[in-house]
Each structure stands twice: as structure tokens, then as C-alpha cells.
Design a protein around this motif. Sequence first.
Motif, PDB file in Angstrom:
ATOM      1  N   GLY A 158      21.343  21.553  25.896  1.00  0.00           N
ATOM      2  CA  GLY A 158      20.914  22.860  25.385  1.00  0.00           C
ATOM      3  C   GLY A 158      19.406  23.003  25.476  1.00  0.00           C
ATOM      4  N   ASN A 167      23.449  27.535  19.466  1.00  0.00           N
ATOM      5  CA  ASN A 167      23.601  26.081  19.540  1.00  0.00           C
ATOM      6  C   ASN A 167      24.819  25.614  18.755  1.00  0.00           C
ATOM      7  OD1 ASN A 167      21.521  25.034  21.239  1.00  0.00           O
ATOM      8  ND2 ASN A 167      20.050  25.688  19.713  1.00  0.00           N
ATOM      9  N   LYS A 171      27.926  23.640  20.500  1.00  0.00           N
ATOM     10  CA  LYS A 171      28.369  22.342  19.969  1.00  0.00           C
ATOM     11  C   LYS A 171      29.865  22.376  19.664  1.00  0.00           C
ATOM     12  CE  LYS A 171      28.199  18.387  17.632  1.00  0.00           C
ATOM     13  NZ  LYS A 171      28.795  17.267  18.302  1.00  0.00           N
ATOM     14  N   ASN A 184      20.182  18.289  23.070  1.00  0.00           N
ATOM     15  CA  ASN A 184      19.351  19.470  23.090  1.00  0.00           C
ATOM     16  C   ASN A 184      17.954  19.085  23.525  1.00  0.00           C
ATOM     17  OD1 ASN A 184      17.499  21.624  21.955  1.00  0.00           O
ATOM     18  ND2 ASN A 184      19.491  22.513  21.560  1.00  0.00           N
TER      19      ASN A 184
END
Length: 188
Positions: A158, A167, A171, A184
Motif C-alpha cells: 500500500g 487501507n 487489508k 505499507n
Amino acid sequence: MSRFSPLEWPVFRQLRSGDVLGRGPAVESPRTKAMQSRTATADRMAQSVCPFCAVGCGQRVYVKDERVIAIEGDPDSPISRGRLCPKGASSEQLVNNPLRQTTVRYRAPYATQWQDLDRDTAIDMIADRFLEARRRHWQDVDEHGNPLRRTMGVASLGGATLDNEENYLIKKLFTAAGAIQIENQARI
């Protein structure tokens, strides 16, 4: 054009109006009085969130003739209280840049040229490749029979330009698909 009078000098206007510190309208020139904000001519204003990092600073996006003319900090935002960093202040260039890509581009393996794809075709291609990689690299159990139920063929990296909600959803999606390699860029 009227003749200029020394009585119109700012210092005399200050004394006449009682604005001794020169912080009021007494020190404004006619040119300054005639000026207006570049956002005053906007057709509408939309509240948004800065796209550059996960902080989520509030922005006011001013639109005139269906074109973004200015982006400023949103004073109603509890996060940024009307302030933007240099990147956020320049985000108007993201939408008005003449070099901005507005179509899905695809380059086939070993091809030398890019081609435009419609969005539905691109989404179908991505979904097919995602599911094939998940299926091909699926691990149901390890060598001792312990359940794994994971795939090593899919990973996610990410970016910090995504907000917390995006996010969170990424996930959840990758975890539900069995991916365990989820990272990330902000943590690297």
C-alpha cells in the motif's frame, strides 16, 4: 480620472478615521479595495481530503465552469484547521496537469507500445490474474498437516496516499483472499 489629493494619503486617512495603528480600511488603496479573492468567482465549492498522505487534511475545492480553479485548506477540518503542507497546497496541479493520464494504459508482454483499455476490461484482467495467482500458489496445510489456508502468490504494498479507510478495506480484502504478505510503504 480624478485628481489625487494629499488628503487621501494613508497617514491622513488614518488620523481622520481614528485608525492610528494603520490596520484598518484607512490604509487600503483603491486598487486593494477593488481586489477580490480568486475563489469568489467559483460556481461551487466541494469539501475533500488531501490525496498525498494518510493524515487526511481537509481541503476546499473551488470549481468554475466544471474545472478546478483553486484548492485551499479547509478551516472546518479538525485535522488541519485550514492549513496544508506544500504538497497539499499544490494538489490543484494533479487535476489540471495536461500530462495527467485519464485512461487505463496497458502494455502486453514483449510489446513496445502502450494501448488504451476500457475500465471494465482492465478490471476483468486484474481479477483473472489475481484469482489465478491465488489458486496456483494456495497452501492449504503444511508438511505436518497443520492448517495454513494461505496464498504466497499474492502480495500487497500500500501507499501513504491512501487514507485509513482505504487501507483498512485493502487489508480486509487481502486477508480474506488468504494473502499474508501485506505491507505499507509508510512503514518501510
